[in-house]
Write an enzyme that holds these catalytic residues in place. Structure first.
Site, mmCIF file in Angstrom:
data_model
loop_
_atom_site.group_PDB
_atom_site.id
_atom_site.type_symbol
_atom_site.label_atom_id
_atom_site.label_comp_id
_atom_site.label_asym_id
_atom_site.label_seq_id
_atom_site.Cartn_x
_atom_site.Cartn_y
_atom_site.Cartn_z
ATOM 1 N N LYS A 37 4.375 3.276 -23.893
ATOM 2 C CA LYS A 37 3.191 2.746 -24.701
ATOM 3 C C LYS A 37 3.501 1.178 -24.714
ATOM 4 O O LYS A 37 4.720 0.471 -24.672
ATOM 5 C CB LYS A 37 3.380 3.140 -26.216
ATOM 6 C CG LYS A 37 2.281 2.859 -27.100
ATOM 7 C CD LYS A 37 2.398 3.315 -28.550
ATOM 8 C CE LYS A 37 1.380 2.673 -29.457
ATOM 9 N NZ LYS A 37 1.533 3.576 -30.921
ATOM 10 N N SER A 40 -2.390 5.758 -32.422
ATOM 11 C CA SER A 40 -2.614 4.718 -31.836
ATOM 12 C C SER A 40 -2.051 4.896 -30.279
ATOM 13 O O SER A 40 -2.454 4.203 -29.430
ATOM 14 C CB SER A 40 -2.004 3.478 -32.510
ATOM 15 O OG SER A 40 -0.592 3.586 -32.642
ATOM 16 N N SER A 42 0.602 8.138 -35.119
ATOM 17 C CA SER A 42 0.121 7.456 -34.093
ATOM 18 C C SER A 42 0.768 8.335 -32.681
ATOM 19 O O SER A 42 0.407 7.972 -31.523
ATOM 20 C CB SER A 42 0.773 6.121 -33.963
ATOM 21 O OG SER A 42 -0.436 5.284 -34.655
#
Lengths: 488, 483, 101
Positions: free
Chosen positions: B80, B155, B179
């Protein structure tokens, strides 16, 4: 008119702790001797943590905690077993994360006190708290831009906050000197004020004598010498009295001190009120101390200035003034201890007094004139001990002793060879002095008669004349014996 | 080459010489380049090829995958984009870090690299991890891996979508309020949020420090366990990482389950109106399965659940408003050009830099600054932290009766792009079931448990006591292998 | 509560520039969120105790006082500088910012 007012002063002192590494990262907190982290290439001394790179996290330096606890123990503070680091949020280019990690509602040390030398007796000044925080970097202002150097960012600080319990610039000065000597004695701060190791903000207000409420205070920021702080406070007190007397009101503000003009100046009030939005730093958990840890640190405390002062009075019969002056200066008391150690055991009150006189008089003057630390000078405790010995035994006169000291300061030569070379040995030979004294009596018959009649004060006149006639070499004690004998 | 592979399949393929690490890396890089998902923000092709060549040479030398020393040997891996990577651009999905090349790497990055992972690149995300749909990325939304026009969840949407689409074998995400778990659920992969402090946050760009935790997104629970074995454990660089010996997750999977000792709590507050019928039905199927194995499923109550979203938003945005203060353009990030000629106003400099934050980030900074500000912090920040304690106590009480808490990951399956993006509050309510675990620091995961009528994946949410990550992973693994 | 005024003052504290239009939009959205969040005020005071600031209620980690000399980058500069703007972000090895009054 001014006597109807009194000043109230509270001090906030920031001490840089002399740890090897910064408070929250492993970057060096101090360079080699005589070099400040601020002096080296800008930003050389930085890492992801102290430049606030995204994702970097703080980890607390254990030594920093121990130093803060030592400071707290030495000032009789309540040591808090549970304390919390909070974020103080504001934007400034020298503050890499946009917040300073500090302690807010739960500092590591609570209430305590510090004793400062006072007129007749020591006075106790309350300490509100001692908390830990990180130093900011440095902005250098240039034309058209500012340059940010973060070498100092993250250097550990303790902030020592006093109660508003000082009532004159001299008291504030005495507090600062005492505190300075304390942290240096503890070995937790280098104490170099020019380099900003020991910085002070003073909160000054005035009020009508007898009033209990505090007046509006002004804060004087960042003054870097004891003398300037005292002068700045003194100026500020007078300024505020003038404001009040002329019907005005003191404004709460930050003021800077201009040492060239000896004035304090309002620093443009910030366009917005600060709202620091303190909250516990979620990157750090609460700091927990254990009683065992604190006791271990208490056991490691060196002899503190107030203990030292008491011992000097007791052991050497020094006056409280002398004992106070010595114990408040690590360099003077170290030199004193090393010198007195050279005398054989017994009643050392006379040599102690003599050592103090040389240390606080001539040697302090020489050292400040030359800007050379006593410990770095050519004068050693051996020199001073020899000098005291020859002075006390009358081998040299007091003016001769001064001369020897200057000579030793410059050359580092042994005391006896200086005395020899400069011919400073006192004349202690009765046979040599008697004709000189007789001649003075003969040429001053009226004074001789008055002395004989009991006007003892005139003895100094005859001693003085004899000194003059002998080129300063006559032993004054012997001279007065001879005068008495010849007039008998 | 098979599209979706597990870590074990990749390693078997290496051992059997079906493909080399280099061939595998090239295959995945090819897929990434061909993909329309917008899952990757930066592809580290050169670095990947270099790592894969090295692995290929090592494999030649040893003849076998060094599974013990390098559990991620040759595994095509994604990160990420809020995990900092030295020398490799890290944007956090934000224009303000568009050009940020970090001077250091996150602890988890160092650990996966040391474990042999081949880093393919950085995965798209909601800006600063603020979002539940991935629509808040400054670099465009990530597409759902199987349903075009749908959100992948956020996210960590890039991580979930990439794993589900076979653009990498495993990925790391971060979870502040769901997330990892929400996009895992929406995309049909496994996502684990470990106990707070199990995994070092050093090098994770902070959103809300007391809630953030890094975890894996993978195609199986076992793969997540493998990744967790690599990334978890004490880190001297993170004061909030749990010190002491870490658990061995994969090793724990081989022990047989004693279902008679398993007690699962079903919070009545999680089965309320507003939960999509198919999601609720899928939960009932899962409960039945656990009961059939011999586990006890009992109703529990978490009475303060309805406050969780409020508490979360106040705490998260308060911390975020402070965490994001460092983005001032001075030491890194994009800054206005021609500084000295910009008429030298520091205030306008800051504002010009920080105007690059997206709207959702600005909204949260404003709310957080407000919640901490003088005169309001008692009412908001302090009050939220007090209620946070009640939510934690709800769990403490529940865990006296049960070992795990079961529920849906989200009230609905993936929704359409744009469907909720105009209504911040509706978007925040997506996280209602995942947020409580962050507030209390509990380990929690999402494991696929079915599909709705549109074929969109449904995720089962399981949470455990603090530090019970290993047990949690064991029952999730058993559930996953139920078919 | 004048939400617009609050937005403006909070934006200033946070160094965010908002256009008048943004002030209105954000204020409306914040108001909506705050209305929701205000449910917190309905939690009975009697049930509230010590705040929980962090899920781990453990003492903080302590580091030994060991210094590590920071590394230079391949060009011999302080290594943190590589992240700064190379066109207008540095003056020598210091970070450059507009003049601070």
């Amino acid at each position: 008119m001014q006597s109807e007012f009194e000043a109230v002063i509270g001090l906030e002192v920031h001490c840089q702790l002399s740890t090897r590494s910064k408070i929250f990262c492993a970057c060096p907190a101090r360079m080699t001797e005589g070099q400040s982290v601020a002096d080296i290439t800008p930003n050389l001394n930085t890492c992801p943590v102290c430049t606030g790179q995204p994702g970097a996290l703080p980890v607390l330096n254990k030594k920093v905690v121990e130093y803060a606890v030592l400071a707290g123990l030495a000032t009789h503070c309540e040591i808090q077993m549970h304390s919390v680091f909070s974020r103080k949020n504001y934007f400034y280019p020298d503050l890499p994360k946009g917040y300073q990690i500090s302690q807010y509602d739960l500092p590591v040390c609570g209430k305590g006190w510090l004793e400062i030398p006072g007129g007749s007796a020591p006075k106790r000044i309350g300490i509100t708290r001692i908390h830990l925080e990180e130093d900011a970097g440095k902005n250098v202002h240039e034309v058209g831009y500012s340059a940010v150097n973060l070498n100092r960012a993250g250097v550990p600080l303790i902030e020592i906050v006093s109660e508003p319990e000082m009532f004159s610039a001299e008291e504030a000065g005495a507090y600062l000197r005492t505190l300075h000597s304390l942290v240096v004695t503890l070995g937790i701060c280098d104490g170099n004020m020019q380099e900003g190791n020991f910085r002070c903000d003073a909160n000054v207000s005035v009020r009508k004598r007898g009033a209990t409420a505090l007046g509006t205070r002004a804060e004087i920021k960042n003054v870097n010498s004891f003398r300037f702080i005292e002068k700045a406070i003194e100026y500020e007190i007078q300024r505020q009295i003038q404001v009040v007397v002329s019907g005005g009101q003191v404004v709460q503000e930050t003021r800077g001190y201009d040492s060239d003009k000896n004035v304090t100046l309002s620093q443009r009030s910030k366009e917005e009120a600060h709202d620091y939005r303190y909250f516990p730093d979620p990157d750090l958990l609460p700091l927990r101390l254990t009683p065992e840890w604190v006791e271990k640190l208490r056991g490691a405390l060196p002899e503190l200035p107030d203990q030292k002062r008491a011992r000097y009075s007791e052991q050497y019969k020094l006056s409280s003034q002398d004992a106070g002056t010595l114990s408040n200066s690590k360099s003077l008391s170290d030199f004193f201890e090393r010198t007195i150690a050279l005398f054989p055991a017994g009643d050392l009150s006379a040599p102690a007094k003599a050592i103090v006189n040389f240390l606080t008089g001539e040697l302090t003057r020489l050292s400040s004139e030359a800007s050379v630390e006593l410990a770095q000078s050519k004068v050693t405790p051996r020199h001073l001990a020899d000098l005291v010995q020859v002075s006390l035994s009358g081998v040299i006169s007091s003016s001769g002793a001064k001369q020897v000291l200057i000579s030793v300061w410059n050359s580092g030569a042994p005391v006896d060879s200086v005395i020899e070379k400069e011919g400073l040995k006192q004349v202690s030979d009765v046979g040599a002095l008697e004709p000189i004294v007789q001649k003075i009596i003969d040429s001053n018959p009226s004074q001789a008669a008055e002395l004989k009649a009991g006007k003892e004060k005139l003895m100094s006149f005859f001693v003085g004349q004899a000194m003059k006639a002998s080129g300063g070499k006559a032993n004054p004690a012997l001279v007065s014996q001879i005068v008495k004998k010849l007039l008998a | 080459m098979k599209k979706i592979q597990s870590i074990a399949e990749v390693h078997d393929g290496f051992d059997n010489k079906a493909f080399t690490p280099l061939e595998l890396a090239q295959e995945y890089l090819g897929r990434i380049h061909a993909s329309q998902l917008n899952a990757f923000l930066t592809v580290s092709e050169e670095k990947a090829i270099f790592q894969a060549k090295k692995a290929t040479a090592e494999l030649m030398k040893w003849g076998r995958v060094p599974r013990e020393a390098q559990p991620l040997f040759g595994i095509p891996f994604g990160l990420k984009d809020n995990l900092v990577t030295q020398g490799l651009r890290t944007t956090c999905g934000s224009r303000i870090l568009e050009n940020y090349v970090p001077p250091y790497s996150a602890t988890v990055v160092e650990r996966v690299e040391k474990a042999g992972a081949v880093i393919l690149g950085k995965l798209n995300m909601d800006e600063f991890a603020m979002g539940s749909s991935n629509e808040n990325s400054a670099f465009g939304p990530v597409q759902h891996p199987t349903h075009p026009g749908y959100v992948p969840g956020g996210s960590s949407g890039g991580s979930a979508s990439a794993v589900a689409a076979g653009l990498c074998v495993a990925a790391l995400g971060s979870d502040t309020g769901g997330s990892i778990r929400l996009p895992a659920s929406f995309c049909g992969v496994t996502g684990v949020k470990p106990t707070y402090g199990r995994v070092s946050r050093y090098g994770l760009v902070a959103f809300a420090s007391s809630l953030d935790q890094i975890g894996p997104l993978t195609n199986s629970v076992r793969d997540s366990a493998t990744v967790l074995d690599v990334i978890s454990g004490a880190d001297p660089m993170d004061s909030t990482s749990i010190q002491g010996v870490s658990e061995k997750y994969v090793a724990g999977l081989s022990a047989p389950m004693d279902w008679s000792k398993v007690r699962i709590g079903i919070p009545k507050e999680y089965f309320v109106s507003g939960v999509q019928a198919e999601v609720a039905a899928s939960m009932q199927d899962a409960i039945k399965w656990f009961e059939k194995q011999g586990a006890q499923c009992v109703s529990v109550t978490l009475p303060h659940t309805s406050y969780a979203v409020s508490v979360y938003y106040v705490v998260a945005v308060s911390e975020a408003s402070s965490n994001l203060a460092r983005f001032d353009g001075v030491r890194f990030g994009v800054r206005p050009e021609g500084l000295s000629s910009s008429q030298g106003d520091l205030l306008s400099f800051y504002k010009q830099v920080r105007t690059r934050f997206g709207d959702e980030v600005k909204r949260r900074i404003l709310l957080g600054t407000f919640a901490l500000s003088s005169g309001y912090s008692d009412q908001y920040y302090q009050k939220a932290c007090q209620v946070r304690r009640l939510i934690q106590q709800d769990f403490t009480a529940a865990f006296e009766k049960v070992d795990f808490i079961l529920g849906p990951v989200a009230p609905t399956t993936a929704f359409k792009l744009g469907e909720k993006s105009q209504d911040p509050l509706q978007m925040y309510l997506n996280d209602i079931f995942t947020i409580p675990a962050n507030l209390a620091g509990l380990p929690a995961l999402s494991v696929p448990c079915g599909k709705d009528s549109a074929g969109l994946p449904i995720g089962l949410h399981l949470a455990g006591r603090l530090y019970s990550d290993s047990e949690l992973i064991r029952i999730a693994d058993a559930f996953e292998r139920r078919a | 509560m004048d939400m617009n005024a609050i937005s403006r003052s909070v934006a200033k504290l946070a160094r965010l520039e908002l256009s008048e239009e943004e002030v209105t939009t954000f204020s409306d959205q914040l108001k909506q969120v705050l209305t929701y969040i205000d449910q917190l005020q309905s939690v009975p005071e009697s049930s509230l105790g010590a705040p929980l600031y962090h899920p781990l209620e453990l003492p903080t980690l302590l580091r030994e006082d060991q210094a590590k000399t920071p590394q230079l980058d391949s060009e011999g500069r302080p290594s943190m500088l590589s992240a700064a703007s190379q066109t207008d972000g540095l003056i020598g090895t210091a970070y450059k910012v507009p003049p601070i009054l």
